[in-house]
Design an enzyme around this catalytic site. Sequence first.
Site, PDB file in Angstrom:
ATOM      1  CB  CYS A 114      -1.195  -0.067   1.236  1.00  0.00           C
ATOM      2  SG  CYS A 114      -1.953  -1.349   1.321  1.00  0.00           S
ATOM      3  CG  HIS A 239      -3.000   3.146   1.908  1.00  0.00           C
ATOM      4  ND1 HIS A 239      -3.961   2.925   0.789  1.00  0.00           N
ATOM      5  CD2 HIS A 239      -3.297   2.183   2.856  1.00  0.00           C
ATOM      6  CE1 HIS A 239      -4.320   1.459   0.966  1.00  0.00           C
ATOM      7  NE2 HIS A 239      -3.988   1.055   2.284  1.00  0.00           N
ATOM      8  CG  ASN A 269      -6.677  -1.023   1.507  1.00  0.00           C
ATOM      9  OD1 ASN A 269      -6.271  -0.611   0.701  1.00  0.00           O
ATOM     10  ND2 ASN A 269      -6.316  -1.253   2.843  1.00  0.00           N
TER      11      ASN A 269
HETATM   12  N1  ACO Z   1     -18.452  -8.499   9.841  1.00  0.00           N
HETATM   13  C1  ACO Z   1     -18.727  -8.953  11.077  1.00  0.00           C
HETATM   14  N2  ACO Z   1     -17.972  -9.312  11.999  1.00  0.00           N
HETATM   15  C2  ACO Z   1     -16.744  -9.048  11.832  1.00  0.00           C
HETATM   16  C3  ACO Z   1     -16.121  -8.768  10.626  1.00  0.00           C
HETATM   17  C4  ACO Z   1     -17.017  -8.464   9.600  1.00  0.00           C
HETATM   18  N3  ACO Z   1     -16.810  -8.433   8.233  1.00  0.00           N
HETATM   19  N4  ACO Z   1     -14.986  -8.929  10.756  1.00  0.00           N
HETATM   20  C5  ACO Z   1     -14.882  -9.186  11.870  1.00  0.00           C
HETATM   21  N5  ACO Z   1     -15.741  -9.350  12.686  1.00  0.00           N
HETATM   22  C6  ACO Z   1     -15.784  -9.887  13.928  1.00  0.00           C
HETATM   23  C7  ACO Z   1     -14.670 -10.743  14.560  1.00  0.00           C
HETATM   24  O1  ACO Z   1     -14.655 -12.007  14.558  1.00  0.00           O
HETATM   25  C8  ACO Z   1     -14.870 -10.595  16.066  1.00  0.00           C
HETATM   26  O2  ACO Z   1     -15.829 -11.042  16.652  1.00  0.00           O
HETATM   27  P1  ACO Z   1     -15.519 -11.862  17.881  1.00  0.00           P
HETATM   28  O3  ACO Z   1     -15.257 -10.713  19.104  1.00  0.00           O
HETATM   29  O4  ACO Z   1     -16.913 -12.673  18.266  1.00  0.00           O
HETATM   30  O5  ACO Z   1     -14.374 -12.641  18.034  1.00  0.00           O
HETATM   31  C9  ACO Z   1     -15.359  -8.838  16.124  1.00  0.00           C
HETATM   32  O6  ACO Z   1     -15.758  -8.770  14.728  1.00  0.00           O
HETATM   33  C10 ACO Z   1     -14.019  -8.034  16.275  1.00  0.00           C
HETATM   34  O7  ACO Z   1     -13.083  -8.205  15.382  1.00  0.00           O
HETATM   35  P2  ACO Z   1     -11.861  -7.372  15.413  1.00  0.00           P
HETATM   36  O8  ACO Z   1     -10.924  -8.017  14.710  1.00  0.00           O
HETATM   37  O9  ACO Z   1     -11.263  -7.208  16.952  1.00  0.00           O
HETATM   38  O10 ACO Z   1     -12.288  -6.064  15.022  1.00  0.00           O
HETATM   39  P3  ACO Z   1     -11.632  -4.672  15.007  1.00  0.00           P
HETATM   40  O11 ACO Z   1     -12.545  -3.880  15.768  1.00  0.00           O
HETATM   41  O12 ACO Z   1     -10.207  -4.899  15.385  1.00  0.00           O
HETATM   42  O13 ACO Z   1     -11.936  -4.376  13.424  1.00  0.00           O
HETATM   43  C11 ACO Z   1     -10.590  -3.904  11.599  1.00  0.00           C
HETATM   44  C12 ACO Z   1     -11.226  -5.101  12.336  1.00  0.00           C
HETATM   45  C13 ACO Z   1     -11.448  -3.008  10.803  1.00  0.00           C
HETATM   46  C14 ACO Z   1      -9.718  -4.867  10.560  1.00  0.00           C
HETATM   47  C15 ACO Z   1      -9.345  -3.250  12.307  1.00  0.00           C
HETATM   48  O14 ACO Z   1      -8.616  -4.114  13.161  1.00  0.00           O
HETATM   49  C16 ACO Z   1      -8.646  -2.294  11.512  1.00  0.00           C
HETATM   50  O15 ACO Z   1      -9.129  -1.341  11.160  1.00  0.00           O
HETATM   51  N6  ACO Z   1      -7.343  -2.642  11.255  1.00  0.00           N
HETATM   52  C17 ACO Z   1      -6.638  -1.904  10.284  1.00  0.00           C
HETATM   53  C18 ACO Z   1      -6.136  -2.831   9.179  1.00  0.00           C
HETATM   54  C19 ACO Z   1      -6.630  -2.312   7.925  1.00  0.00           C
HETATM   55  O16 ACO Z   1      -7.372  -1.504   7.664  1.00  0.00           O
HETATM   56  N7  ACO Z   1      -6.084  -3.258   6.828  1.00  0.00           N
HETATM   57  C20 ACO Z   1      -6.159  -2.729   5.611  1.00  0.00           C
HETATM   58  C21 ACO Z   1      -5.331  -3.448   4.955  1.00  0.00           C
HETATM   59  S1  ACO Z   1      -3.704  -3.101   5.247  1.00  0.00           S
HETATM   60  C22 ACO Z   1      -3.251  -1.712   4.789  1.00  0.00           C
HETATM   61  O17 ACO Z   1      -3.795  -1.284   3.805  1.00  0.00           O
HETATM   62  C23 ACO Z   1      -2.073  -1.130   5.230  1.00  0.00           C
END
Ligand code: ACO
Length: 316
Positions: A114, A239, A269
């Site tokens: 990215c 990004h 993304n």
């Molecule tokens: N729909 C519904 N529930 C979901 C989904 C979904 N798509 N995805 C995960 N969950 C659930 C999980 O299973 C978990 O459930 P549980 O508590 O019963 O186990 C719950 O939601 C929380 O999951 P987390 O992974 O803790 O969710 P979080 O609040 O951390 O959000 C996210 C996840 C959005 C990916 C977050 O970590 C984030 O913003 N990370 C940044 C990474 C990113 O944006 N990466 C993009 C690619 S990398 C890049 O471009 C640099």
Amino acid sequence: MSGMCLVSAGKALPNSKITNDDMSKIVETSDEWISTRTGIFTRYFCKQEQQSWQLAVDAAKQAIEKAGISTEEIGICITATMSPPFATPSISCIVQKELHLLQDILAFDLNAACSGFVYALETANALLAANQKPYALVIGCEALSKITDFTNRNTCVLFGDGAAAVVVQRSEYPFVSMHGTKGDVTALVCGGYGAEKQCLEMDGKAVFRFAVETIPRCIESVLTKSALSLDDIDYIVCHQANRRIIDYVVRQMKAPIEKFYMNLQNYGNTSAASIPLALADMQQQGLLHPKAKIICVGFGGGLTWGATLIEWNKKE
Ligand code: ACO
């Protein structure tokens, strides 16, 4: 002349627009979960028959037309991608052929995930300084749907496909940049050709922490290097990974949110394509006045980062 400026931007998206409700038919998720956790509402996917390189060609053609330059004035074509259609030829070589660019140009692809587009801008700046032609074509092109695991709701709702291109010109305008990598091989990984696991895997929380620490550091570094303050900057184009990342940074930096352009709600993304897609939309929306100062910030797999301060200027 040792600097470089942005002259124009173009974009191309696949035909297939996918809403969060569409995603909820593929995995157990909901519009509410995706939009509140990420800020994403729609994304585009290449259908089976649609080739990502065609998007790169279309975006580059549009950028060249908007710049009002001849293809003979282009000496360099760089495409940033982590999801190329072929190991070889590169997307840049296909763009050269399809748009009848000169044959004696530098045409190659680059992968910094990215951060790829920012790395490509910096590479174009270095190469333009030693090139006889005044313009370079810098493209971001991704077909992330081809490397997405559509059984994994943690990742599949985040990504989208698309391409965008900019024309940059060697100029007297300052181009300030910084870049780096942590050499991380676990937070964000995807196997390549022949690998057992060919889909993106991510430690979402680790990437989030990395992103919110990296973006302010990148912005402050280019501001210090250029002896400017945030007030002097018209737009910051991060990004477009996730709205919560950008909101967190805005709060942390106590910065005005209007300076942080966002269009991730429309495209998801798109990795290396996300920053040029933002620039193309900003040009289309008439936001970029001559001499507008823009800081582009990339961060991603590797874990890599890069930032550039660059001015928008029409052809001189
Ligand atoms: N729909 C519904 N529930 C979901 C989904 C979904 N798509 N995805 C995960 N969950 C659930 C999980 O299973 C978990 O459930 P549980 O508590 O019963 O186990 C719950 O939601 C929380 O999951 P987390 O992974 O803790 O969710 P979080 O609040 O951390 O959000 C996210 C996840 C959005 C990916 C977050 O970590 C984030 O913003 N990370 C940044 C990474 C990113 O944006 N990466 C993009 C690619 S990398 C890049 O471009 C640099």
